[in-house]
Enzyme design. Structure first.
Site, PDB file in Angstrom:
ATOM      1  N   HIS A  73      -4.197  -4.232  -3.157  1.00 18.83           N
ATOM      2  CA  HIS A  73      -4.665  -4.055  -1.770  1.00 18.83           C
ATOM      3  C   HIS A  73      -4.875  -2.583  -1.401  1.00 18.83           C
ATOM      4  CE1 HIS A  73      -3.018  -8.267  -0.435  1.00 18.83           C
ATOM      5  NE2 HIS A  73      -4.101  -8.342  -1.170  1.00 18.83           N
TER       6      HIS A  73
ATOM      7  N   VAL B  61       0.828  -1.204   0.000  1.00 18.78           N
ATOM      8  CA  VAL B  61       0.000   0.000   0.000  1.00 18.78           C
ATOM      9  C   VAL B  61       0.870   1.265   0.000  1.00 18.78           C
ATOM     10  CG1 VAL B  61      -2.030  -1.127   0.980  1.00 18.78           C
ATOM     11  CG2 VAL B  61      -0.307  -0.146   2.533  1.00 18.78           C
TER      12      VAL B  61
END
Ligand code: OAD
Length: 230
Positions: free
Chosen positions: A106, A90
């Protein structure tokens, strides 16, 4: 070789100072993922969840891309074919190293998401769930992160790329979280070569044709150099 599909995990950012999840001292040894990485945890205690991601966003802002991120960006530029870069991370270190169209399956720390209307906007350094959504004015604002029990992003695009891959490479991931952990099997099934680059052989290692073991800042630039020489 025409098309390389790369999947990266926390190990690619470890030498930039961002912690992994499952190694000794990893994030999931300090936090309960049920509390900070599930929609139920967010409903129970949104302030705790924002605190967790605000701290990770601050770490990410303070970190710099390393030689592995730089080598993958160079590969995208210089490879005479297609390179699809999928990440479970991320952080935005691939982009800051110059990579293009990184598929953040994600989600991303620099993003904010409205749980009411799905509007997305750049997250402030410190998010607060009471801050209103700039589009609908609703109060349920969250980090644009895919939590356990939610559908990862851009899956159709990823499976289409895997169907077309000549080489699948997993870098710095333990191969424990699905669906990403299943990509090697998908690639193997269509006849792609499969390579693992990791500090240690992962649990799905049996499905990889080849492995390069060592720290990503060393192994990834070496591998990229070998590919570009071919
Ligand atoms: P893990 O923490 O599960 O695995 C990190 C992997 O990186 C391990 O296999 C390490 O051996 C390897 N590693 C550590 N340092 C390295 C280095 N310097 N060079 C190369 N490899 C290194 O992290 P992920 O596999 O990315 O999801 O975790 C997958 C998902 O689980 C994450 O995206 C996150 C987490 O729960 C969500 O939060 C939805």
């Amino acid at each position: 070789m025409r098309h390389i599909v790369i999947l990266t995990g926390a190990g690619v950012s470890a030498e930039s100072g961002l912690g992994t999840f499952r190694d000794q001292d990893g994030l999931w040894t300090k936090y309960d993922l049920e509390d900070v990485a599930t929609p139920e945890g967010f409903s129970r205690n949104p302030a705790l969840v924002h605190g967790f991601y605000n701290a990770r966003r601050a770490n990410c802002l303070a970190a710099s891309p390393n030689a592995a991120h730089a080598a993958l960006a160079r590969l995208q530029d210089a490879f005479n074919g297609r390179v699809t870069l999928v990440t479970q991370n991320v952080d935005d270190l691939h982009e800051r190293a110059g990579a293009d169209d990184v598929i953040h399956m994600h989600g991303t720390l620099p993003g904010a998401l409205c749980a009411v209307c799905d509007h997305r906007w750049p997250a402030p350094a410190s998010m607060d769930y009471l801050a209103a959504c700039p589009s609908c004015g609703g109060p349920d604002t969250r980090p644009d992160i895919v939590w356990f029990g939610e559908m990862p992003y851009r899956m159709e695009e990823i499976y289409t790329a895997l169907q077309d891959a000549d080489l699948f490479v997993a870098i710095g991931t333990s191969g424990t979280v699905y669906p990403a952990a299943g990509f090697v099997a998908e690639a193997h099934a269509v006849g792609a070569q499969t390579l693992e680059i990791n500090l240690e052989p992962s649990t799905t290692n049996g499905l990889f044709d080849h492995a390069r073991i060592g720290p990503a800042t060393k192994t990834v630039p070496e591998w990229v150099q070998d590919i570009l020489r071919q």
